[in-house]
Design a protein around this motif. Structure first.
Motif, PDB file in Angstrom:
ATOM      1  N   VAL A 423      68.172  46.951  66.240  1.00 45.65           N
ATOM      2  CA  VAL A 423      67.907  47.810  65.086  1.00 45.65           C
ATOM      3  C   VAL A 423      69.110  47.760  64.152  1.00 45.65           C
ATOM      4  CG1 VAL A 423      67.519  50.174  64.322  1.00 45.65           C
ATOM      5  CG2 VAL A 423      66.391  49.357  66.386  1.00 45.65           C
ATOM      6  N   VAL A 424      68.862  47.574  62.876  1.00 50.73           N
ATOM      7  CA  VAL A 424      69.909  47.625  61.857  1.00 50.73           C
ATOM      8  C   VAL A 424      69.467  48.611  60.789  1.00 50.73           C
ATOM      9  CG1 VAL A 424      71.136  46.355  60.051  1.00 50.73           C
ATOM     10  CG2 VAL A 424      70.742  45.279  62.276  1.00 50.73           C
ATOM     11  N   GLU A 425      70.307  49.588  60.539  1.00 52.01           N
ATOM     12  CA  GLU A 425      70.027  50.636  59.556  1.00 52.01           C
ATOM     13  C   GLU A 425      68.701  51.327  59.849  1.00 52.01           C
ATOM     14  OE1 GLU A 425      70.317  48.703  55.773  1.00 52.01           O
ATOM     15  OE2 GLU A 425      72.499  48.456  55.911  1.00 52.01           O
ATOM     16  N   GLY A 426      68.459  51.555  61.133  1.00 52.55           N
ATOM     17  CA  GLY A 426      67.279  52.302  61.549  1.00 52.55           C
ATOM     18  C   GLY A 426      65.984  51.523  61.576  1.00 52.55           C
ATOM     19  N   LYS A 427      66.030  50.231  61.265  1.00 54.69           N
ATOM     20  CA  LYS A 427      64.810  49.433  61.223  1.00 54.69           C
ATOM     21  C   LYS A 427      64.888  48.279  62.212  1.00 54.69           C
ATOM     22  CE  LYS A 427      63.837  50.424  56.341  1.00 54.69           C
ATOM     23  NZ  LYS A 427      63.585  49.826  55.005  1.00 54.69           N
ATOM     24  N   PRO A 428      63.758  47.956  62.868  1.00 55.04           N
ATOM     25  CA  PRO A 428      63.768  46.833  63.819  1.00 55.04           C
ATOM     26  C   PRO A 428      64.071  45.514  63.102  1.00 55.04           C
ATOM     27  CG  PRO A 428      61.779  48.170  64.068  1.00 55.04           C
ATOM     28  CD  PRO A 428      62.443  48.608  62.801  1.00 55.04           C
ATOM     29  N   VAL A 429      64.964  44.738  63.694  1.00 55.82           N
ATOM     30  CA  VAL A 429      65.245  43.409  63.150  1.00 55.82           C
ATOM     31  C   VAL A 429      64.061  42.489  63.386  1.00 55.82           C
ATOM     32  CG1 VAL A 429      66.768  41.396  63.327  1.00 55.82           C
ATOM     33  CG2 VAL A 429      67.723  43.702  63.495  1.00 55.82           C
ATOM     34  N   THR A 430      63.411  42.675  64.530  1.00 53.04           N
ATOM     35  CA  THR A 430      62.229  41.876  64.886  1.00 53.04           C
ATOM     36  C   THR A 430      61.061  42.829  65.095  1.00 53.04           C
ATOM     37  OG1 THR A 430      63.757  40.418  66.073  1.00 53.04           O
ATOM     38  CG2 THR A 430      61.415  40.037  66.414  1.00 53.04           C
ATOM     39  N   PRO A 431      60.368  43.229  64.027  1.00 50.38           N
ATOM     40  CA  PRO A 431      59.299  44.232  64.145  1.00 50.38           C
ATOM     41  C   PRO A 431      58.011  43.632  64.715  1.00 50.38           C
ATOM     42  CG  PRO A 431      59.512  43.540  61.862  1.00 50.38           C
ATOM     43  CD  PRO A 431      60.591  42.815  62.630  1.00 50.38           C
ATOM     44  N   ARG A 432      57.970  43.474  66.027  1.00 48.32           N
ATOM     45  CA  ARG A 432      56.824  42.860  66.695  1.00 48.32           C
ATOM     46  C   ARG A 432      55.740  43.923  66.894  1.00 48.32           C
ATOM     47  NH1 ARG A 432      58.312  40.886  71.916  1.00 48.32           N
ATOM     48  NH2 ARG A 432      56.898  39.115  71.652  1.00 48.32           N
ATOM     49  N   SER A 433      54.596  43.702  66.290  1.00 49.32           N
ATOM     50  CA  SER A 433      53.565  44.732  66.267  1.00 49.32           C
ATOM     51  C   SER A 433      52.186  44.090  66.361  1.00 49.32           C
ATOM     52  CB  SER A 433      53.667  45.548  64.964  1.00 49.32           C
ATOM     53  OG  SER A 433      52.846  46.681  65.006  1.00 49.32           O
ATOM     54  N   GLY A 434      51.233  44.848  66.885  1.00 51.32           N
ATOM     55  CA  GLY A 434      49.869  44.349  67.024  1.00 51.32           C
ATOM     56  C   GLY A 434      49.627  43.858  68.436  1.00 51.32           C
ATOM     57  N   TYR A 435      48.995  42.696  68.560  1.00 51.12           N
ATOM     58  CA  TYR A 435      48.841  42.058  69.866  1.00 51.12           C
ATOM     59  C   TYR A 435      50.117  41.255  70.134  1.00 51.12           C
ATOM     60  CZ  TYR A 435      43.836  42.993  69.135  1.00 51.12           C
ATOM     61  OH  TYR A 435      42.618  43.588  68.912  1.00 51.12           O
ATOM     62  N   VAL A 436      50.944  41.730  71.031  1.00 50.85           N
ATOM     63  CA  VAL A 436      52.223  41.074  71.354  1.00 50.85           C
ATOM     64  C   VAL A 436      52.007  40.155  72.554  1.00 50.85           C
ATOM     65  CG1 VAL A 436      54.615  41.461  72.034  1.00 50.85           C
ATOM     66  CG2 VAL A 436      53.503  43.023  70.427  1.00 50.85           C
ATOM     67  N   VAL A 437      52.510  38.931  72.475  1.00 48.06           N
ATOM     68  CA  VAL A 437      52.107  37.900  73.413  1.00 48.06           C
ATOM     69  C   VAL A 437      52.475  38.239  74.857  1.00 48.06           C
ATOM     70  CG1 VAL A 437      54.171  36.459  73.079  1.00 48.06           C
ATOM     71  CG2 VAL A 437      52.028  35.409  73.824  1.00 48.06           C
ATOM     72  N   GLU A 438      53.732  38.654  75.141  1.00 42.48           N
ATOM     73  CA  GLU A 438      54.089  38.889  76.546  1.00 42.48           C
ATOM     74  C   GLU A 438      53.470  40.164  77.094  1.00 42.48           C
ATOM     75  OE1 GLU A 438      57.693  40.955  74.628  1.00 42.48           O
ATOM     76  OE2 GLU A 438      56.208  39.398  74.156  1.00 42.48           O
TER      77      GLU A 438
END
Length: 649
Positions: A423-438
Motif C-alpha cells: 500500500v502506498v498513500e493508503g491505496k493498493p499498489v496492485t489492486p487485484r479485484s474480481g475473480y482472482v486467479v489463485e
C-alpha cells in the motif's frame, strides 16, 4: 570444516561482514540480532529484545550491546565495534577477530597479542534471557576482562536519545545488578557466573548510527546509556558467563545452563539443517496458545496468511506434527470465532478477513492429511473444514462472494485482499479485484479435497451439490482465466482482464487438484519458467509486463512500488516444484535440484542460516526486506521434502 564459518579476511572487511546478520530467538517472542562483527546496523538489533505486552505489540530493545575490553599490564584492548555519526567506526575491535563460527551457536575468537578469547552467545529457550560465555583460551600474563553494557529501553521502531527522564538507580543482586530506566519497563538483571566488580560510572554515548535504517529512509541515529561496567580477572582456561534477563538467576548455575542449552541445539552443518534450525525460530508460544511469527526482525505479529502458508513447511517437514496441531488448534478457535461473528474481531490472528485466508487453511490441512493420513485429518479437523466451506457457500464472508458460475469474487480495489498487499498513500499498489486467479485455484482445490474426504468412506455419498459446484468451477476456470497466449489472467473483473504475467497462476498447476488439463498446465508452467523463474524464486511480475520494478531499494514509497512489481519470492518455489514435477515426473528432479543452489548460497549471506523476505528480480538478486521470513523457509523445506519422496521411489 564448519558449514557457517567466516575467517579473518571476511571479518576485517566491513563491506563483507556488516551485511551479514545473526538471529537467535527463544520461541517466546524475544530475540537477539546483530551483525557477525557485533556492530548493530538496525534499530531492531540488540542483545536482548523482548516483548512487553503491557507497553503494546512492539518488541523492545533493552540491552543494545555489550562492549568487552581485555586488560593486560595496564593496557586496554576494546573488542567492540560501533558506527557513529558520519560513518566513523570505533573502537574497531573487529581487527582482533580471527574467526566467526555459527554452526551451533554464534562463536567469535579474538586474538590480542598473547591473549586468545572465545565468545559464545546463546538464547535460553522459553525464557527472556541471553547468555554470553567467555573462555580465555590462552594468556601469558594476568588478564582482566571488562564488560560495559549499552542500554536502550525503547521500542524497536524508535530511537532513544539523551534525556532527563531516565532512572539511573540500580540495585545489587548476586554477582551483578538490576536496573529499569523508565516507568512500565521490567527490571533488567545483568549477572556474571563469578563475583566481579561493578563500577558505577553513568554516562550517555551519543550519535550511534544504524546504516540499514539510513538506507531505508528511517530515523537512524540514537544515544545509549551506560550505567557503568563489570570487571573480573580471568585465568587461562577459565570461562565466565554473562547473563542478561528479566529475572534474577543463580550465578553458580549459569555454566551448567549454558551447556544444557548447547546440547539442545541442532547443528547447522548443512543446507537442510540450516533451514530446519531457522524453522524453529518462528515458533511462538504465549501461555497455552501457539503461533507462527511471520518474520524477523519485524513482523512479530501473527499474520493469518503467513501462518497458514508457513505452517506445513515449518512443522510437518521437520517431523513436528505436535507443533502443527498446537498452532492449528489455537488458530481454529480464532477462526471459528471469526466466522461466528460474521467477520468480527480477529483477536491476535491478524488479517483473518483477507479473501484467501480461509482457503489457505484448507490447503494447510490438506498437507497435514498427506503427512499423516486422510482419516486422521478427517477425525481431527473434518468438521472445521466443512464449516469453512459452508461459511463461504452461505455468503457469510465479508468479502468473498460465490457466483453462479462457481467462481469466487472479491473486492480488492480499495484494500489489498491477497498476499500482494503493498500500500502506498493508503491505496493498493496492485489492486487485484474480481475473480482472482489463485483464490479460485485454491477454491477448486479445497472443493476437491472435501470430495476426497467424503469418498474415503464407502458408506458416505458425495453431496450432489458439491459435485455440481466442482463441475461448475472446472467449466468456468479455464474459460475465465486462460488467454490466447497460453497463460492465466491474474484477475478478471467484469470486462476488465489483467494481462500482467504474475506467479499467482502457478497455484492452478501446482496444487494437488487443478482445474486445467495437462496441455493447459504445461503452457502455464512454460511461461512461468521462461519469464518469472530466477535463482531466488519466482518474480512477482514479468520483465515484459508494464510496471516492472525489480530492485527493492529507496524510500518507503519507492519500496512499496517495487514490493510486488518484479521482486523474486522464494516461497512460490513450493508450488512451482509441485507443478514442474507433476508434469515432468522423475525427469524433472535434477532441474529442481539445480534451482536449490541459489538458495543454499544464501545460507552465508544476509541473515546467515536463513532466507530473506524477498530478492531483487534482476542479478545479482540481492536479499531485501525482513532478514528471516517464515513463508520462504517453510516452502523451501517443503521443496526438499518433495524431492526426498522422489528419492525414495
Amino acid at each position: 570444516m564448519s558449514y557457517l564459518r567466516f575467517d579473518r579476511t571476511v571479518m576485517l572487511n566491513l563491506e563483507e561482514s556488516l551485511p551479514r546478520e545473526v538471529l537467535r530467538t527463544n520461541k517466546s517472542g524475544a530475540y537477539h540480532c546483530t551483525t557477525i562483527v557485533d556492530c548493530n546496523t538496525r534499530k531492531y538489533h540488540g542483545l536482548l529484545v523482548v516483548p512487553i505486552p503491557e507497553l503494546g505489540d512492539d518488541n523492545h530493545v533493552l540491552l543494545s550491546s555489550l562492549d568487552e575490553t581485555v586488560i593486560q599490564h595496564g593496557a586496554e584492548f576494546n573488542l567492540a565495534l560501533h558506527e557513529y555519526n558520519g560513518g566513523h567506526f570505533s573502537p574497531n575491535g573487529h581487527k582482533y577477530i580471527r574467526e566467526f563460527d555459527c554452526e551451533k551457536i554464534p562463536a567469535t575468537i579474538y586474538r590480542v597479542g598473547g591473549v586468545i578469547l572465545k565468545k559464545e552467545k546463546i538464547f535460553v529457550r522459553h525464557e527472556q534471557r541471553i547468555l554470553i560465555r567467555y573462555t580465555l583460551l590462552d594468556a601469558h600474563s594476568k588478564t582482566t576482562i571488562r564488560f560495559k553494557p549499552f542500554l536502550a529501553f525503547r521500542k524497536v521502531t524508535t530511537c532513544t536519545h539523551e534525556n532527563d527522564a531516565i532512572n539511573k538507580h540500580y540495585d545489587e543482586v548476586k554477582c551483578g545488578i538490576k536496573t529499569s530506566l523508565y516507568p512500565g519497563y521490567p527490571e533488567l538483571y545483568m549477572q556474571l557466573s563469578k563475583q566481579g566488580n561493578f563500577i558505577f560510572t553513568p554516562d550517555w554515548y551519543r550519535n550511534f548510527e544504524f546504516r540499514k535504517e539510513r538506507e531505508r529512509g528511517h530515523d537512524y541515529s540514537e544515544d545509549l546509556y551506560v550505567p557503568g561496567y563489570f570487571e573480573t580477572p580471568m585465568a587461562k582456561g577459565e570461562c565466565v558467563v554473562f547473563s542478561a534477563g528479566l529475572s534474577e538467576t543463580e550465578p553458580t548455575n549459569l555454566k551448567q545452563l549454558f551447556d544444557q542449552e548447547i546440547a539442545a541445539r541442532t547443528p547447522r552443518d548443512s543446507f537442510e539443517h540450516c533451514l530446519k534450525n531457522s524453522a524453529q525460530q518462528f515458533y511462538n508460544k504465549q501461555g497455552n496458545r501457539s503461533y507462527i511469527v511471520a518474520g524477523y526482525p519485524w513482523y512479530n505479529k501473527q499474520r493469518a496468511r503467513d501462518l497458514f502458508v508457513s505452517l506445513p513447511g515449518l512443522t510437518l517437514t521437520t517431523d513436528h506434527r505436535d507443533w502443527f496441531e498446537k498452532v492449528m488448534d489455537t488458530a481454529q478457535d480464532k477462526v471459528s470465532a471469526f466466522m461466528t461473528t460474521q467477520g468480527g474481531d480477529e483477536g491476535q490472528l491478524k488479517d483473518l478477513g483477507d479473501s484467501d485466508v480461509l482457503l489457505w487453511i484448507i490447503w494447510a490441512l490438506q498437507e497435514y492429511a498427506k503427512a499423516t493420513s486422510l482419516l486422521d485429518c478427517k477425525n481431527k479437523y473434518g468438521s472445521f473444514i466443512f464449516d469453512i466451506i459452508k461459511y463461504i457457500k452461505s455468503h457469510k464472508h465479508p468479502n468473498l462472494f460465490l457466483h453462479a458460475n462457481g467462481l469466487l469474487y472479491t473486492n480488492g480495489k480499495n484494500k489489498p485482499v491477497t498476499w500482494m498487499n503493498a500500500v502506498v498513500e493508503g491505496k493498493p499498489v496492485t489492486p487485484r479485484s474480481g475473480y482472482v486467479v489463485e483464490i479460485n485455484a485454491l477454491w477448486y482445490n479445497a472443493l476437491r479435497f472435501v470430495e476426497s474426504i467424503y469418498e474415503m468412506d464407502s458408506t458416505s455419498v458425495v453431496p450432489p451439490a458439491l459435485k455440481e459446484l466442482i463441475t461448475a468451477v472446472e467449466h468456468s476456470f479455464a474459460s475465465t482465466f486462460l488467454n490466447k497466449y497460453g497463460y492465466l489472467y491474474d484477475y478478471v473483473d467484469g470486462s476488465h482482464v489483467d494481462w500482467s504475467v504474475r506467479p499467482n497462476m502457478i497455484l492452478a498447476v501446482g496444487l494437488d487438484y487443478s482445474p486445467l488439463d495437462k496441455k493447459q498446465m504445461k503452457s502455464v508452467l512454460d511461461i512461468v519458467t521462461k519469464e518469472l523463474l530466477t535463482p531466488k524464486g519466482l518474480r512477482s511480475l514479468s520483465p515484459k509486463s508494464m510496471g516492472y520494478n525489480p530492485i527493492y531499494i529507496g524510500s518507503i514509497r519507492d519500496r512499496g512500488y517495487a514490493y510486488h512489481q518484479g521482486t523474486a519470492w522464494p516461497w512460490l518455489m513450493g508450488f512451482y516444484t509441485q507443478a514442474y514435477l507433476k508434469l515432468h515426473k522423475r525427469s524433472g528432479v535434477s532441474f529442481i535440484e539445480r534451482q536449490l543452489i541459489g538458495f543454499e548460497s544464501e545460507m552465508s549471506n544476509n541473515c546467515i542460516g536463513s532466507l530473506s523476505e524477498l530478492y531483487d528480480g534482476n542479478p545479482p538478486f540481492k536479499g531485501r526486506g525482513a532478514i528471516s521470513f517464515a513463508m520462504n523457509t517453510a516452502e523451501i523445506l517443503r521443496v526438499l521434502k518433495i524431492l526426498s519422496n522422489y528419492y525414495l521411489e
